[in-house]
Design a protein around this motif. Structure first.
Motif: not given
Ligand code: ZN
Ligand code: FE
Length: 510
Positions: A98-109
């Protein structure tokens, strides 16, 4: 008589290699196509025939049968060979890393404190971000400020970037009340220019655009064009392997209308247990499942919901969802984000589903829990995912939109380069100091749900897909006149960008 593509390909392969087959051998090949991969079979037959001291004209039945047997035993030993028949199922996707990159996730910010200052900051941030996108367009590179436009001499052409604050119809056209970081003004859109007038009518409040206008007397500005930030024409990113992603949303587990049987059929299909050869071949490539929210029905989401709930406790709803989702084969990656029915704050952006409620899901298997909206990269393909609450606002305010075609509303959001333009409508937006809802980067695939209508199209190279639902029509939807098309999962080949919409609701699914 109709022959499969595989069989035709096998025959022409044999003929090209300089051999012929008789009726008898043909029948054997045909039967074999149900059991083994015909491509591999013909290759090994020809290889063996080529190695014979005397090359035969006709391929012998004995030789073909021998090769079939070899392949069958080999394939039980070597799982990387795909058997496309009724036998075992060795999925291609299992062999692919698998090749997954999370480019944007608002959870932390997410950081809002809810002060009025934040509200101002929020809009200023939105304005600047979309202004930057507009300036990257050739036709609005020179888009200036409202103050500059108002200072321009009478009858000169002006162009400025602004946010729409109010729209008012007048007998001869439309007044747009707009503002930028320093000033505000009104712009007249004459109804004589019908095309532009319609464009003006389609504008959503709080959307950022560039307007070119003629400066009239006093502070009068008469529009002659309106430019959306829009998606640029560009080369889309595609995977270099035939890996597929299944796009889902709106399961609504816990609702009496959750289509458990159809969803179980979907999982059986993933496991290669149901479906004809073609469908099983598609299943064998599925490496990712993206679920765009509303996993459970929640509790107290709409009036009289309790009457339509089978499970009236949110924790137990997640428990039921976990029991279903854990059945999905381990080699398939699951990416999951919240919708307006999930255990999460309502306002956008939403962080990942809360662990304290969705604990069974967190424990069931490995899942990527992300916020709404989020941006991922799968094998190089950029996928923007949102639940899609704002589609309600687009569909109810923009002329020409309908619940039957949520992909059209999604296209409109791409043109706005914003996931929820209007503040204070049905979509709650938290006034974060940063606007996470600006579509900064053009996605290759844009996925949403919420509307319970599976529909898709392509826009400037981007696949726009709404993944429908797994819930039968609710009483509320009946009252609103919405007829959903649940149980259809769009599957996308990330290499070819081909879309396979598969209907799991139909009982004649084979
Ligand atoms: Zn839903
Ligand atoms: Fe929803």
């Amino acid at each position: 008589m109709e022959h499969s593509v595989e069989l035709k390909r096998a025959i022409s392969f044999i003929i090209e290699a300089g051999y012929q087959i008789d009726r008898d051998a043909f029948q054997i090949l045909k039967e074999a196509s149900e059991k083994v991969n015909l491509d591999l079979l013909t290759r090994s037959i020809i290889k063996e025939a080529n190695s014979l001291p005397e090359k035969p004209l006709f391929l012998e039945r004995k030789l073909i049968e021998k090769k079939i047997k070899e392949l069958q035993t080999q394939s039980t030993l070597n799982q990387s060979i795909i058997i496309t028949g009724k036998g075992s199922f060795a999925p291609y996707a299992k062999e692919v890393e698998s090749e997954i990159e999370v480019l944007k996730d608002p959870t932390e910010s997410i950081s809002t404190t809810g002060s009025l200052k934040n509200y101002v900051e929020y809009f200023q941030d939105r304005f600047r971000r979309i202004q930057r996108i507009l300036r990257s367009r050739i036709d609005s590179r020179d888009s200036g400020s409202i103050i500059q436009a108002l200072k321009a001499p009478t009858n000169s052409k002006v162009k400025f970037t602004c946010m729409l604050r109010e729209k008012r119809e007048s007998p001869n056209g439309l007044f747009l009340y707009v503002e930028d970081l320093e000033a505000d003004t009104k712009v007249f859109v004459p109804s004589q220019n019908l095309e532009l007038y319609r464009k003006g009518q389609r504008l959503m409040l709080d959307q950022v655009i560039s307007i070119s206008a003629i400066k009239g007397r006093g502070n009068l500005l008469i529009a002659d064009d309106i430019t959306y930030p829009d998606l640029p024409l560009r080369k889309t990113n595609k995977a270099n392997l035939p890996v597929y992603a299944a796009f889902l949303s709106d399961m609504h587990v816990g609702s009496k209308m959750f289509m458990k049987e159809s969803f179980e059929r979907f999982i059986l299909w993933l496991k290669g247990k149901v479906g004809n050869r073609h469908l099983r071949e598609i299943a064998s490539h599925v490496k990712y499942i993206i679920i765009a929210g509303d996993i459970v029905d929640g509790v107290g989401i709409y009036p009289k919901q309790i009457e339509e709930l089978e499970i009236d406790d949110i924790y137990r709803q997640y428990e039921a969802a976990a029991r279903i989702i854990e059945e999905i084969p381990e080699y398939i990656e699951i990416i999951l984000m919240p919708g307006n029915h999930d255990a999460c704050r309502r306002a956008l952006p939403q962080p990942a589903i809360l662990k304290e409620y969705a604990e069974p899901l967190y424990e069931a298997r490995n899942i990527y829990f992300l916020g709404n909206p989020c941006m991922l990269r799968l094998h190089g393909v950029k996928v923007l995912v949102m639940h899609g609450r704002s589609l309600d606002d687009v569909i109810s305010t923009v002329p020409g939109m309908s619940f039957e075609r949520p992909d059209e509303a999604m296209k409109f959001l791409l043109q706005c380069r914003h996931l929820a333009p209007t503040y204070g409508a049905r979509t709650l937006i938290a006034s974060e100091p940063r606007d996470h809802l600006v579509i900064e980067e053009a996605p290759d695939i844009f996925h949403a749900g919420h509307v319970h209508m599976m529909s898709y199209s392509s826009y400037r190279g981007t696949i726009v897909v709404n993944s429908g639902a797994w819930q039968e029509q609710t009483e509320y939807q009946r009252e609103m006149g919405h007829t959903p098309n649940p149980g259809i999962a769009p599957i996308i080949d990330l290499q070819s960008f081909k879309i396979f919409p598969i209907n799991f609701a139909s009982s004649n699914f084979l």
